[in-house]
Structures are given as C-alpha cells and as structure tokens.
Motif scaffolding. Structure first.
Motif, PDB file in Angstrom:
ATOM      1  N   ALA A 242       0.829  -1.206   0.000  1.00 20.22           N
ATOM      2  CA  ALA A 242       0.000   0.000   0.000  1.00 20.22           C
ATOM      3  C   ALA A 242       0.865   1.258   0.000  1.00 20.22           C
ATOM      4  CB  ALA A 242      -0.931  -0.004   1.212  1.00 20.22           C
ATOM      5  N   SER A 243       2.023   1.204   0.663  1.00 23.72           N
ATOM      6  CA  SER A 243       2.900   2.374   0.673  1.00 23.72           C
ATOM      7  C   SER A 243       3.386   2.711  -0.726  1.00 23.72           C
ATOM      8  CB  SER A 243       4.098   2.132   1.604  1.00 23.72           C
ATOM      9  OG  SER A 243       5.004   1.198   1.050  1.00 23.72           O
ATOM     10  N   ASP A 244       3.573   1.686  -1.557  1.00 23.36           N
ATOM     11  CA  ASP A 244       3.943   1.934  -2.948  1.00 23.36           C
ATOM     12  C   ASP A 244       2.787   2.584  -3.703  1.00 23.36           C
ATOM     13  OD1 ASP A 244       5.373   1.428  -5.601  1.00 23.36           O
ATOM     14  OD2 ASP A 244       3.559   0.217  -5.844  1.00 23.36           O
ATOM     15  N   LEU A 245       1.563   2.128  -3.435  1.00 30.58           N
ATOM     16  CA  LEU A 245       0.406   2.723  -4.099  1.00 30.58           C
ATOM     17  C   LEU A 245       0.273   4.196  -3.738  1.00 30.58           C
ATOM     18  CD1 LEU A 245      -2.224  -0.143  -3.651  1.00 30.58           C
ATOM     19  CD2 LEU A 245      -0.933   0.422  -5.698  1.00 30.58           C
ATOM     20  N   PHE A 246       0.506   4.511  -2.462  1.00 36.26           N
ATOM     21  CA  PHE A 246       0.421   5.906  -2.047  1.00 36.26           C
ATOM     22  C   PHE A 246       1.581   6.739  -2.605  1.00 36.26           C
ATOM     23  CE2 PHE A 246      -2.163   4.107   1.564  1.00 36.26           C
ATOM     24  CZ  PHE A 246      -3.353   4.706   1.157  1.00 36.26           C
ATOM     25  N   SER A 247       2.652   6.050  -3.032  1.00 35.40           N
ATOM     26  CA  SER A 247       3.781   6.731  -3.677  1.00 35.40           C
ATOM     27  C   SER A 247       3.611   6.760  -5.189  1.00 35.40           C
ATOM     28  CB  SER A 247       5.098   6.025  -3.324  1.00 35.40           C
ATOM     29  OG  SER A 247       5.327   6.028  -1.938  1.00 35.40           O
ATOM     30  N   LEU A 248       2.385   6.474  -5.640  1.00 29.38           N
ATOM     31  CA  LEU A 248       2.034   6.503  -7.069  1.00 29.38           C
ATOM     32  C   LEU A 248       2.852   5.498  -7.866  1.00 29.38           C
ATOM     33  CD1 LEU A 248       1.689  10.364  -7.626  1.00 29.38           C
ATOM     34  CD2 LEU A 248      -0.029   8.714  -6.871  1.00 29.38           C
ATOM     35  N   GLY A 249       3.122   4.344  -7.251  1.00 26.12           N
ATOM     36  CA  GLY A 249       3.808   3.276  -7.973  1.00 26.12           C
ATOM     37  C   GLY A 249       5.256   3.546  -8.272  1.00 26.12           C
ATOM     38  N   THR A 250       5.948   4.210  -7.370  1.00 25.63           N
ATOM     39  CA  THR A 250       7.364   4.525  -7.608  1.00 25.63           C
ATOM     40  C   THR A 250       8.305   3.831  -6.630  1.00 25.63           C
ATOM     41  OG1 THR A 250       7.228   6.496  -6.184  1.00 25.63           O
ATOM     42  CG2 THR A 250       6.773   6.799  -8.538  1.00 25.63           C
ATOM     43  N   ASP A 251       7.764   3.123  -5.653  1.00 27.70           N
ATOM     44  CA  ASP A 251       8.602   2.529  -4.617  1.00 27.70           C
ATOM     45  C   ASP A 251       8.783   1.030  -4.885  1.00 27.70           C
ATOM     46  OD1 ASP A 251      10.013   1.907  -2.372  1.00 27.70           O
ATOM     47  OD2 ASP A 251       8.649   2.886  -0.964  1.00 27.70           O
ATOM     48  N   ASP A 252       9.647   0.712  -5.862  1.00 27.78           N
ATOM     49  CA  ASP A 252       9.879  -0.683  -6.209  1.00 27.78           C
ATOM     50  C   ASP A 252      10.466  -1.472  -5.044  1.00 27.78           C
ATOM     51  OD1 ASP A 252       8.991   0.064  -8.664  1.00 27.78           O
ATOM     52  OD2 ASP A 252      10.839  -0.381  -9.749  1.00 27.78           O
ATOM     53  N   GLU A 253      11.276  -0.810  -4.223  1.00 29.58           N
ATOM     54  CA  GLU A 253      11.895  -1.502  -3.094  1.00 29.58           C
ATOM     55  C   GLU A 253      10.841  -1.975  -2.093  1.00 29.58           C
ATOM     56  OE1 GLU A 253      15.263  -0.777   0.410  1.00 29.58           O
ATOM     57  OE2 GLU A 253      14.918   0.731  -1.137  1.00 29.58           O
ATOM     58  N   ALA A 254       9.842  -1.134  -1.848  1.00 32.23           N
ATOM     59  CA  ALA A 254       8.774  -1.531  -0.927  1.00 32.23           C
ATOM     60  C   ALA A 254       8.031  -2.748  -1.462  1.00 32.23           C
ATOM     61  CB  ALA A 254       7.807  -0.374  -0.707  1.00 32.23           C
ATOM     62  N   VAL A 255       7.801  -2.791  -2.764  1.00 30.73           N
ATOM     63  CA  VAL A 255       7.111  -3.936  -3.368  1.00 30.73           C
ATOM     64  C   VAL A 255       7.975  -5.191  -3.249  1.00 30.73           C
ATOM     65  CG1 VAL A 255       6.063  -4.858  -5.467  1.00 30.73           C
ATOM     66  CG2 VAL A 255       5.880  -2.423  -4.963  1.00 30.73           C
ATOM     67  N   ALA A 256       9.284  -5.039  -3.478  1.00 32.91           N
ATOM     68  CA  ALA A 256      10.188  -6.192  -3.379  1.00 32.91           C
ATOM     69  C   ALA A 256      10.194  -6.761  -1.960  1.00 32.91           C
ATOM     70  CB  ALA A 256      11.597  -5.790  -3.801  1.00 32.91           C
ATOM     71  N   VAL A 257      10.227  -5.884  -0.957  1.00 37.39           N
ATOM     72  CA  VAL A 257      10.188  -6.349   0.435  1.00 37.39           C
ATOM     73  C   VAL A 257       8.835  -6.993   0.732  1.00 37.39           C
ATOM     74  CG1 VAL A 257      10.334  -5.668   2.856  1.00 37.39           C
ATOM     75  CG2 VAL A 257      11.878  -4.642   1.183  1.00 37.39           C
ATOM     76  N   ALA A 258       7.768  -6.427   0.189  1.00 33.96           N
ATOM     77  CA  ALA A 258       6.436  -7.004   0.386  1.00 33.96           C
ATOM     78  C   ALA A 258       6.385  -8.415  -0.194  1.00 33.96           C
ATOM     79  CB  ALA A 258       5.374  -6.118  -0.272  1.00 33.96           C
ATOM     80  N   ILE A 259       6.987  -8.617  -1.354  1.00 33.11           N
ATOM     81  CA  ILE A 259       7.031  -9.953  -1.957  1.00 33.11           C
ATOM     82  C   ILE A 259       7.802 -10.905  -1.051  1.00 33.11           C
ATOM     83  CG2 ILE A 259       7.990 -11.295  -3.877  1.00 33.11           C
ATOM     84  CD1 ILE A 259       7.334  -8.904  -5.686  1.00 33.11           C
ATOM     85  N   TYR A 260       8.922 -10.419  -0.505  1.00 34.68           N
ATOM     86  CA  TYR A 260       9.715 -11.256   0.401  1.00 34.68           C
ATOM     87  C   TYR A 260       8.882 -11.681   1.615  1.00 34.68           C
ATOM     88  CZ  TYR A 260      13.080 -12.710   3.856  1.00 34.68           C
ATOM     89  OH  TYR A 260      13.721 -13.417   4.820  1.00 34.68           O
ATOM     90  N   MET A 261       8.177 -10.730   2.215  1.00 32.69           N
ATOM     91  CA  MET A 261       7.363 -11.046   3.389  1.00 32.69           C
ATOM     92  C   MET A 261       6.246 -12.024   3.019  1.00 32.69           C
ATOM     93  SD  MET A 261       8.882  -9.414   5.753  1.00 32.69           S
ATOM     94  CE  MET A 261       7.733  -9.623   7.101  1.00 32.69           C
ATOM     95  N   GLN A 262       5.665 -11.826   1.829  1.00 33.41           N
ATOM     96  CA  GLN A 262       4.590 -12.715   1.408  1.00 33.41           C
ATOM     97  C   GLN A 262       5.108 -14.114   1.127  1.00 33.41           C
ATOM     98  OE1 GLN A 262       1.149 -11.277   1.134  1.00 33.41           O
ATOM     99  NE2 GLN A 262       1.067 -13.441   1.652  1.00 33.41           N
TER     100      GLN A 262
END
Length: 521
Positions: A242-262
């Motif tokens: 969600a933090s990436d969504l609020f950053s308008l899809g610019t936070d690839d690192e947050a998505v990568a960490v989210a994938i790791y946690m998932q």
C-alpha cells in the motif's frame, strides 16, 4: 534501529561423506563442497544440502516454497567422473510441519550425489566451539553465485526464538545462504542457519538437526503450517504494498520487500491461495508478468473453484496478449458465479470473456456469452455488445445468432458447446452479418465526432481498504492519490460507459473485487 528478521540459511543431513579431522577450513571446504548445492528459480534462489546418494536434498521451506520451477546445481559422479551439473524441475517432496524445512528430490539416472554427515547428538554442538557456514550467497549485480565458506563460533548451543530452539552463531550469513550447511570443526552438519536479524551485529540462528527424523516430514498438501503467523506477515506485506500505491507506484523496493514477506507467509501456510494471489498482484505491479502468471497459476491449482484466482490469472493473460488462455480461465470462472456475486463483477466477467472470444475468432461462443450476460445480469445490449455481435455476425449464421440471443435461461458451458457445434465448418462461406446490429453500429460511427473527451470519475472505496488496479480497458488511467479514474474513449466511439476492476485489500489482509463503472456525462 528496528530489527527486521530475515529468513536465511539451512540444514542438514544423513549418510556420510569424507570428514576433515583437523578443523582446517580449506580441507573442510574441499570435503563439504560436493554436498552443498545451489537451488535457483526466476526469483533468485538459495542453497541446499544433499542427504542421499539418489538426490534427496534438505533446504528451507521458504526457499522451496515458490510457484516457479526449481533448478538444482550439484557436483555428482557420472560415468566415473566428478562433474557439476544442473537439474531442472526439482520437486518438493515433503515439508516439515513445524520447522522452516523442506525436502527436494532430483531425478538424475546415472548420477550419484554426495550426501553429507548429519549430527546425531547434541554433543556435536558446543557453545564456544568453532563453526562454519557454507552456501551460495548472492552479491549485487552477480549473475551466478559461487559457493563460499565463513568461519565463526557457536554463541549459544540452544536459544529459544518464537517458541522454537535454535543454535546462535556469529559466522557471516547472507541472502542466498538459505538452505546451506552449518558445520562443526569435524565436518558434521549441526544445524540449518535459518534466521538473521538485520541491524544486529553478527547474530544468526540455525535450526539444530540432531535427532531430525525424515519421517516427521509431511506431504505439502497436508502441511498446516502457522496460519496466524502467515496472516501477520501477509498484513505487513499488504501495508508495504500500500505504501507503494500511495507513492504513485514509484517505490519498487517496498514492493520487493512485500514480496519477500509474502513468500515467508507461503512458507508458513503453503496451501492458502490468497498468498499466491497477493504475490501475483505484486509482480504485476513490477511488470514481471511471467512471475505473476506463475503465482496466479499456483493459486488456481490450490483452489480451482476460487473466483478471484481465476479472475487475476485471466487479467495477467490479457496483459501477456494471450486471449485464448484468458478466455479459458474466464470460462472456468462462469460456473463459480453465485447469487450474491455483485452484478458489476458478473457484468465485467462476461464482457471481458466475450472480448477474448472475439479476439480468438470464436464468434459463436462470444454471442452465447452476450446472451448469458443478458440473462444473468439483465439490461439491454450496449455499444460493446453490439460491436461483438457485429463482429461475430461476419462468420456466424444469422439464424444461429438469433437462436442464441432468444435464449432467456438455462445457460451453461455444456449448452454453449452444443451451440458451437451448430456453427458451419471452417472454410465455408461466411454468413451475412446480423443487419440490425450492424446498421446501428454503422449509424453511430457515422455520427461520432473525431474528438474524444476525457471523463473523470470518483471511486468510492470501502473505508480502510487499499485499492489496486486489476484490469481496465485501453484509455483508462487510475489516480491513486485522488481515487479517481480518467477515461478517454477511442476516437469515433459511441461507447456510453466502461468498467474498471479493482482489488481491495482490507487491514486484516483479506481481499475482494470491486467493479467501478465510468459513464459519459
């Protein structure tokens, strides 16, 4: 600094391989190298340890817990020679019911693997004793990792973490070492380095292997895992996403960490399709569609009658320009529609399926889906339906079109196939198009303006839920920060409305579909 626990390393074995007696790291490395293997997939990889000559390998469940094909690279004896070979499509044979452990099996006729020695007694592990970690850590910008050895001491022979016993060590462990071997100075595998605390100073944890019984492992389908902890990790992943969504899809690192946690959630609860759907959505965001497809396919495999799984997979096939595969998923989804399924969700599914069928030149089934939609959702045929009927009418006899459209109930996949068998064989003379539908569309096109104005529509999401775009037709842009959708209809189009599909993630990690309709003013 807040510590983030990162799952890393792994485990041990039985049988025996040559042991170094003097504790010399060089001799230990040479002795153990044939027993430590590289495990890789399209996401990355980890390490593993050979425990039988016929290719049984022990590793972490979070390394093996992927929807992607696994490749094992190992040193084996083949035709009397020592060679390093890659073995694709290693299979997950068993999972430990409580520990982060899994058994992989490599099928390699004519090859003999080199099993390592597994500790059989707690006496092999002593606080203050020398220990070594072997595995395949990844370095930045490195195409392929190489096997390494690091030296340290056993800080504590037994330390409880989360209710489970671990060996604490200070030897350096890094991403990619997951699944490798923790050995003592005699070359005996004593543990499975599994946890590292980021931000701490050389604190690693390894699951002890003394007394580990292979019969304790269970079939992956029977693994219950830890649903509560899996849900907690998935909730963290959802917040990061969600933090990436609020950053308008610019936070690839947050998505990568989210994938790791998932991924950790999948290791704890491998049979929950929601976790695979979540990863599929995250990989879509990173535009890694082949990975997204693999996880969506895994979700469908786990839950064939899960509407959301098939909907997400179909949308990924759309993005990959695979209309036949998208249609196949949506056809399988039709019987899953229930009385309480929201009308907009039903309508969206029918519309996308009809579009897929037209793309695959399957006019009869496309017309049937239009008829099915009118019976299930109601309402008259809009511009999209008229365009489908006009296109289908180029090859489907008018009488068959009318027969299908006159059907008011009793729609089913079986009845659809019966109607399809009534169509003329390929190569026969194309029938005339249904004139009323064609004339209406032609008139609308002739009167349409060449300019296309943009329509802005506000989306009302449920309080506390985060939304991500799941599927939308061309010309649609979603603005997360303002919860608005912009739609620019095609030039010369008389389309009165279009629909956008969202996936809502609630604070507890659960998800649901929402369809938003954008109408011209």
């Amino acid at each position: 600094m807040k510590l983030r626990m990162i799952a890393l390393l792994a485990s041990a074995l039985l049988s025996s391989h040559g042991q170094a007696q003097d504790g010399d790291a060089t001799k230990l490395f040479k002795s153990m190298e044939p027993s430590v293997v590289l495990i890789s997939d399209e996401e990355g990889g980890g390490s593993g340890v050979v425990i039988s000559a016929d290719g049984l390998i022990l590793t972490n469940a979070h390394v093996a817990g992927t929807a992607l094909p696994l490749t094992v690279e190992a040193m084996v004896t083949e035709a009397g020679k020592e060679v390093r070979k890659s073995f694709p499509n290693a299979t997950v044979q068993k999972i430990h019911p409580t520990n982060d452990l899994a058994l992989l099996k490599v099928t390699a006729p004519g090859c003999r693997f080199h099993p390592a020695a597994l500790s059989k007694s707690d006496a092999d592990t002593k606080a203050g004793g020398t220990c070594y970690v072997m595995g395949f850590p990844y370095l930045p910008d490195q195409d392929k990792p190489e096997i390494t050895i690091t030296k340290g001491i056993v800080s504590a022979a037994r330390r409880m973490v989360g209710g489970s016993p671990y060996i604490q060590l200070d030897a350096a462990i890094n991403p990619g070492n997951s699944g490798g071997a923790l050995i003592n100075e005699r070359g005996v595998v004593i543990g499975i380095p599994t946890l590292r605390f980021e931000g701490s100073d050389r604190i690693g944890m390894a699951a002890p292997v003394a007394g580990l019984k292979l019969e304790a492992f269970v079939d992956p389908k029977e693994a219950k895992g830890d649903p509560a902890e899996a849900k907690r990790l998935s909730t963290i992943a959802a917040r990061l996403y969600a933090s990436d969504l609020f950053s308008l899809g610019t936070d690839d690192e947050a998505v990568a960490v989210a994938i790791y946690m998932q991924r950790q959630a999948i290791a704890l609860e491998p049979n929950n399709p929601e976790w695979s759907i979540a990863i599929a959505s995250m990989y879509r965001r990173l535009n890694k569609l082949s990975l997204a497809r693999a996880y969506a396919e895994n979700a469908v495999k786990l839950a064939p009658k899960h509407l959301g799984s098939r909907t997400v997979l179909a949308a990924i096939h759309d993005e990959l320009k695979e209309p036949a595969k998208a249609a196949a998923q949506r056809l399988q989804a039709l019987p899953l529609l229930a009385e309480d399924t929201k009308p907009d969700v039903k309508k969206f599914l029918f519309e996308k399926l009809a579009e897929n069928l037209i793309e695959t030149d399957d006019g009869v089934r496309a017309v049937y889906v239009v008829s099915w939609a009118q019976a299930a959702v109601g309402g008259g045929g809009g511009p999209g339906q008229r365009l489908i009927l006009q296109t289908a009418g180029q090859k489907v006899p008018e009488a068959l079109v009318r027969e299908i459209l006159d059907k008011k109930s009793g729609h089913s996949i079986e009845d659809m196939e019966a109607m399809a068998r009534k169509a003329p064989a390929a190569g026969s003379t194309p029938p005339a198009a249904p004139q009323p539908a064609a004339n209406n569309d032609q008139a609308a096109t002739a009167d349409a303006s060449a300019s296309a104005s943009t329509v802005v529509s506000k989306v009302n999401f449920k309080s506390g839920a985060t939304a991500r775009l799941a599927d939308a037709p061309p010309g649609v842009v979603f603005h997360q920060e303002s919860s608005t959708v912009e739609w620019t209809p095609p030039t010369f189009s008389r389309m009165e409305e279009t629909r956008v599909l969202f996936v809502l993630t609630h604070p507890d990690g659960s998800e649901e579909l929402q369809v938003h309709t954008v109408r011209r003013k």
